[in-house]
Design an enzyme around this catalytic site. Sequence first.
Site, PDB file in Angstrom:
ATOM      1  CB  THR A  11      -0.901  -0.031   1.578  1.00 19.72           C
ATOM      2  OG1 THR A  11      -1.953  -1.413   1.153  1.00 19.72           O
ATOM      3  CG2 THR A  11      -1.692   1.359   1.648  1.00 19.72           C
ATOM      4  CB  SER A  53       3.056  -7.575   1.505  1.00 17.60           C
ATOM      5  OG  SER A  53       1.389  -8.423   2.302  1.00 17.60           O
ATOM      6  CB  THR A  85       0.015  -3.962   6.048  1.00 19.00           C
ATOM      7  OG1 THR A  85      -1.050  -4.051   6.071  1.00 19.00           O
ATOM      8  CG2 THR A  85       1.009  -2.180   6.506  1.00 19.00           C
ATOM      9  CG  ASP A  86      -2.781  -7.224   3.471  1.00 22.84           C
ATOM     10  OD1 ASP A  86      -2.936  -6.488   4.462  1.00 22.84           O
ATOM     11  OD2 ASP A  86      -2.968  -7.448   3.098  1.00 22.84           O
TER      12      ASP A  86
HETATM   13  N1  ASP Z   1      -3.018  -5.230   0.629  1.00 25.10           N
HETATM   14  C1  ASP Z   1      -1.496  -4.436   0.767  1.00 25.10           C
HETATM   15  C2  ASP Z   1      -0.494  -5.084   0.728  1.00 25.10           C
HETATM   16  O1  ASP Z   1       0.042  -6.396   1.922  1.00 25.10           O
HETATM   17  C3  ASP Z   1      -2.027  -3.826   1.922  1.00 25.10           C
HETATM   18  C4  ASP Z   1      -0.172  -3.185   2.579  1.00 25.10           C
HETATM   19  O2  ASP Z   1       0.170  -2.957   1.628  1.00 25.10           O
HETATM   20  O3  ASP Z   1      -0.810  -2.424   3.688  1.00 25.10           O
HETATM   21  O4  ASP Z   1       0.177  -5.118  -0.111  1.00 25.10           O
END
Ligand code: ASP
Length: 325
Positions: A11, A53, A85-86
């Site tokens: 993200t 991710s 973050t995932d």
């Molecule tokens: N779906 C995104 C990922 O993990 C969420 C993020 O980046 O915060 O790439």
Amino acid sequence: MTVVLFTLGGTIAMAGAGSTGVVARLTGADLAAAVPGLAEIPLDVRDVAAVPSAALTYQQVLDLVEAAGAAVADGATGVVVTQGTDTLEETAYLADLVWPHPAPLVLTGAMRNPTLAGPDGPANLLAAVRVAAAPTARDLGVLVAFNDEIHAARFVRKTHSTSTATFASPNAGPLGHVIEGQVRLLTRPPRHEPLPPVAADRLAATRVALHTVTLDDDVTLVEAVAHGRDGLVVAGFGVGHVPPDLAPALGALAARMPVVLTSRTGAGSVLRHTYGAIGSETDLRRRGLVDGGLLDPYKAKLLLRLLLATGADRAAVPDAFARHG
Ligand code: ASP
């Protein structure tokens, strides 16, 4: 002093909008340019991937750890990795299990993408770079800097699907904070010895499953999940309980492969010898399940796969979980 920045997407690096949604496409130079105050710390940017991710693999993370180690050997003060973050709680712990250097390796990302009002990526990147450059952050292994908090990889969890305060360490609390740009460490947990290097072919050939136990669970499901695997992690109820029907099936699996017992609750430890019913932690340990301690199911799965991929024998698995859990 130089901090090396590796980017993996997520993200924090997303752009676009409208009906097709945002996708990871910003480079490290783009991310750095959006951060007021970053210019004071020399940054060496290396774009590795631009993916969500969910697309990352163990091997990519291990390759990144190697590249980060080479950067440190070449004189970098510390390393920052930006990613989604995932899966960050998993990639951070995986990196921490093998990171042998005193220099900090700091992961960060963002919850609010750059097209939104008040994106958190620039602040998180600045905090992560400050932590990576801080002498006090040495010898702490892999860290997560997010929302001006500093977390140890071995404790951190993603606890909310959208909040910018999503990262927390329910069992330990943050190790420190970034306050007015200063890195303030409050506590220093002891480091574990890093695991030995993992060969790519052994890693690819080692398969570990995770089964989360649910009310009125289906025995055939857990058997199917474990079929053809080298190890199994069970995320049990509460302190490590399963329905009575599952207990003999898990005991039979434990005769064939390491089966690690963890809690699905998100915080706290499984117990060892408090409850006595069929399917309790005492019963499951008697049937040969390994005590996962304070490790959550996702971290237990990472540790078990690395242990098996590096050739740990059956006796070494409980010992390793006793050290890391
Ligand atoms: N779906 C995104 C990922 O993990 C969420 C993020 O980046 O915060 O790439």
